[in-house]
Write a protein that holds these residues in place. Structure first.
Motif, short mmCIF file in Angstrom:
data_model
loop_
_atom_site.label_atom_id
_atom_site.label_comp_id
_atom_site.label_asym_id
_atom_site.label_seq_id
_atom_site.Cartn_x
_atom_site.Cartn_y
_atom_site.Cartn_z
N UNK A 162 0.83 -1.21 0.00
CA UNK A 162 0.00 0.00 0.00
C UNK A 162 0.86 1.26 0.00
N UNK A 163 1.92 1.26 0.81
CA UNK A 163 2.81 2.41 0.87
C UNK A 163 3.51 2.66 -0.46
N UNK A 164 3.96 1.58 -1.10
CA UNK A 164 4.67 1.73 -2.36
C UNK A 164 3.75 2.21 -3.48
N UNK A 165 2.44 1.97 -3.34
CA UNK A 165 1.49 2.42 -4.35
C UNK A 165 0.90 3.79 -4.08
N UNK A 166 1.27 4.40 -2.95
CA UNK A 166 0.73 5.71 -2.60
C UNK A 166 1.49 6.83 -3.29
N UNK A 167 0.75 7.86 -3.70
CA UNK A 167 1.34 9.03 -4.34
C UNK A 167 1.98 9.92 -3.27
#
Length: 267
Positions: free
Chosen positions: A161-166
């Motif tokens: 989730x963190x890696x996919x957050x802008x």
């Protein structure tokens, strides 16, 4: 003429293999669920439809005690492992690459790579020494053991989730003079919420279903629902075990469905 793209599903026999795989995976589960409604005491001969094994399980005090104990351990393990996993995910994603990053990632995910029996034996030895030194025999050991084992299961969806957050929203908050804590509280944490919830649910399910670590670490009178069922299978097995298994299966399916809905990409 346009070249046709290769697709595995078009290979000869693919459908047959897929159907056979699904049958081998789900036929035993379907059989278990079916025989949980068996009127007789046989686990192999159908004697009519009945719900009395569910009623027996509901009225069995040992089942109730084991269920409550399992839920207590799973809730605590999910909370502890998710908290640690969230901090670890933030520490490994919200900073520049550093030396030893790969080692830390491997260390966090070590329980996934090492056979569970090895982890169970190691925890049994460690907690055995602590028990002798302190005399404490409570559920704390099971909670800590489950928490340690569940950390990587909570870590993976949170890190994903963190890696996919802008990062632009966090950068904008910093540009507006928000402190690091304010940025985390009002921007990062709300966006990370679905990942944290998904990790907690996955950790809860893993803890609730665990047998090997529980069997090695627990003290006398600390049976969880899975270890209680294992003990029943060593004695006279009745469809009551099927009924308990079906209830666990239903709970697991509900939680994993929620996990899928929380982690799937929209659009």
């Amino acid at each position: 003429m346009a070249e046709r793209r290769f697709e595995v599903a078009r290979l000869p026999g693919f459908a047959t293999v897929a159907v056979a795989t699904f049958v081998m995976l789900y036929l035993p589960i379907a059989t278990l669920v079916t025989f949980s409604f068996n009127a007789g005491s046989s686990i192999a001969v159908w004697e009519g439809f009945s719900l009395h094994w569910y009623a027996d399980a509901w009225n069995n005090q040992a089942v109730k005690d084991a269920t409550v104990r399992s839920l207590v351990i799973a809730v605590w393990a999910a909370m502890i492992s998710t908290t640690v996993a969230t901090l670890a995910a933030l520490g490994t994603t919200r900073r520049a690459a550093f030396k030893g990053e790969t080692f830390i990632y491997v260390a966090i995910n070590q329980p996934l790579m090492v056979p569970e029996i090895v982890t169970a034996v190691a925890l049994m030895i460690l907690f055995g020494m602590v028990k002798v030194a302190t005399g404490y025999q409570g559920l704390g050991y099971l909670i800590l053991a489950h928490s340690a084992f569940c950390i990587p299961f909570a870590y993976l969806p949170i890190r994903a989730r963190l890696e996919g957050m802008d990062l632009s929203l966090e950068s904008a908050a910093a540009d507006l003079y928000a402190s690091p804590w304010q940025t985390f509280r009002f921007v990062t944490l709300p966006l990370l919420g679905p990942g944290i919830l998904a990790g907690a649910m996955l950790a809860f399910v893993i803890s609730l279903d665990d047998v090997i670590i529980t069997e090695f670490v627990k003290s006398g009178g600390q049976d969880t629902l899975p270890t209680y069922m294992l003990g029943q299978m060593r004695r006279t097995m009745t469809p009551e075990v099927n009924a308990i298994s079906t209830a666990l299966l239903a709970l697991t399916v509900v939680l994993l469905t929620a996990f899928f809905l929380l982690t799937r990409k929209k659009g």
